[in-house]
Design a protein around this motif. Structure first.
Motif, PDB file in Angstrom:
ATOM      1  N   GLY A  25       0.615   8.937 -12.877  1.00  0.00           N
ATOM      2  CA  GLY A  25      -0.343   9.877 -13.428  1.00  0.00           C
ATOM      3  C   GLY A  25       0.546  10.988 -14.490  1.00  0.00           C
ATOM      4  N   ALA A  26       1.774  11.318 -14.009  1.00  0.00           N
ATOM      5  CA  ALA A  26       2.593  12.137 -14.878  1.00  0.00           C
ATOM      6  C   ALA A  26       2.968  11.403 -16.107  1.00  0.00           C
ATOM      7  CB  ALA A  26       3.940  12.696 -14.175  1.00  0.00           C
ATOM      8  N   LEU A  27       3.266  10.137 -16.110  1.00  0.00           N
ATOM      9  CA  LEU A  27       3.609   9.696 -17.153  1.00  0.00           C
ATOM     10  C   LEU A  27       2.484   9.497 -18.106  1.00  0.00           C
ATOM     11  CD1 LEU A  27       5.427   7.309 -18.655  1.00  0.00           C
ATOM     12  CD2 LEU A  27       4.414   5.558 -17.421  1.00  0.00           C
ATOM     13  N   VAL A  28       1.295   9.299 -17.692  1.00  0.00           N
ATOM     14  CA  VAL A  28      -0.224   9.206 -18.420  1.00  0.00           C
ATOM     15  C   VAL A  28      -0.227  10.388 -19.080  1.00  0.00           C
ATOM     16  CG1 VAL A  28      -2.644   8.878 -18.381  1.00  0.00           C
ATOM     17  CG2 VAL A  28      -1.315   7.006 -17.253  1.00  0.00           C
ATOM     18  N   ASP A  29      -0.203  11.485 -18.423  1.00  0.00           N
ATOM     19  CA  ASP A  29      -0.145  13.205 -19.015  1.00  0.00           C
ATOM     20  C   ASP A  29       0.548  13.087 -20.017  1.00  0.00           C
ATOM     21  OD1 ASP A  29      -2.537  13.649 -17.409  1.00  0.00           O
ATOM     22  OD2 ASP A  29      -1.162  14.612 -15.743  1.00  0.00           O
ATOM     23  N   ALA A  50       3.750   5.477  -5.668  1.00  0.00           N
ATOM     24  CA  ALA A  50       3.859   5.400  -7.331  1.00  0.00           C
ATOM     25  C   ALA A  50       3.081   6.007  -8.024  1.00  0.00           C
ATOM     26  CB  ALA A  50       3.960   3.677  -7.618  1.00  0.00           C
ATOM     27  N   ILE A  51       1.583   6.390  -7.475  1.00  0.00           N
ATOM     28  CA  ILE A  51       0.571   6.713  -8.275  1.00  0.00           C
ATOM     29  C   ILE A  51       0.865   8.063  -8.866  1.00  0.00           C
ATOM     30  CG2 ILE A  51      -1.771   7.609  -7.854  1.00  0.00           C
ATOM     31  CD1 ILE A  51      -2.391   4.977  -6.360  1.00  0.00           C
ATOM     32  N   GLY A  56       0.816  -1.177   0.083  1.00  0.00           N
ATOM     33  CA  GLY A  56       0.146   0.088   0.059  1.00  0.00           C
ATOM     34  C   GLY A  56       0.774   1.230  -0.053  1.00  0.00           C
ATOM     35  N   ILE A  57       1.873   1.215   0.687  1.00  0.00           N
ATOM     36  CA  ILE A  57       2.949   2.508   0.698  1.00  0.00           C
ATOM     37  C   ILE A  57       3.477   2.612  -0.391  1.00  0.00           C
ATOM     38  CG2 ILE A  57       4.978   3.452   1.837  1.00  0.00           C
ATOM     39  CD1 ILE A  57       3.911   2.004   4.487  1.00  0.00           C
ATOM     40  N   LEU A  58       3.982   1.466  -1.055  1.00  0.00           N
ATOM     41  CA  LEU A  58       4.578   1.629  -2.531  1.00  0.00           C
ATOM     42  C   LEU A  58       3.648   2.153  -3.424  1.00  0.00           C
ATOM     43  CD1 LEU A  58       6.788  -1.359  -2.492  1.00  0.00           C
ATOM     44  CD2 LEU A  58       7.600   1.031  -2.317  1.00  0.00           C
ATOM     45  N   ALA A  59       2.434   1.679  -3.509  1.00  0.00           N
ATOM     46  CA  ALA A  59       1.359   2.039  -4.412  1.00  0.00           C
ATOM     47  C   ALA A  59       1.102   3.523  -4.353  1.00  0.00           C
ATOM     48  CB  ALA A  59       0.143   1.338  -4.072  1.00  0.00           C
TER      49      ALA A  59
END
Length: 167
Positions: free
Chosen positions: A30-34, A25-26, A19-22
């Motif tokens: 998001g920046a990668l998707v943008d 990473a989110i 959970g902490i790693l997720a």
């Protein structure tokens, strides 16, 4: 007999770490998707312009690429301009249509604010070159620019901007 498996505490600790790693990473994802959306929009713009130019040459008629609702960010249409008024009428052939992408803003300079047209030789109508900048909605920084020369040549640039039209 030896026990094989995880205790409840070990399982919960593993889930907590996951959970902490997720959570970390989110934002990066998001920046990668943008970034991917901006790149995709820039490539689709350049491809649409090249297609409009080649269709104008092949058909020996003006072809227009027009922003949807006068906003390139919403998308665009490519159509044959039979009556040469530079606006799409119901009887004119629609060659392509593309919807805009979320979180991507496209800004045209004053010469290509809402439409770009090519004549039967592939040159720009009105002898006015222009630039379309592709940026994030919330950011003033442009990462891609689609430049259209008077001759009709379309060039996708990723660097070397003299100024940033997204600002």
């Amino acid at each position: 007999m030896k026990q094989r498996g995880l205790t409840l505490i070990e399982l919960l600790a593993g889930l907590l770490m996951l959970g902490i790693l997720a959570t970390l990473a989110i934002p990066a994802f998001g920046a990668l998707v943008d970034s991917q959306r901006r790149q995709d929009t820039a490539h689709q713009l350049a491809s649409g312009l090249r297609m409009a130019r080649s269709e104008a040459i092949v058909r020996s008629q003006p072809v227009i690429m027009q922003a949807l609702e006068n906003d390139w960010s919403r998308g665009w249409q490519v159509f044959v301009d039979n009556n040469q008024n530079q606006f799409r009428d119901d009887d004119e052939t629609l060659l392509a249509e593309n919807a805009g992408q979320r979180n991507v803003r496209v800004v045209g300079n004053s010469k290509v604010m809402t439409r770009i047209g090519f004549d039967n030789t592939g040159r720009l109508l009105n002898n006015a070159n222009g630039t379309l900048a592709v940026c994030l909605k919330e950011s003033a920084a442009s990462h891609y620019q689609v430049a259209i020369a008077v001759t009709g040549r379309v060039n996708l640039r990723k660097e070397g901007f003299t100024r940033d039209p997204c600002a």
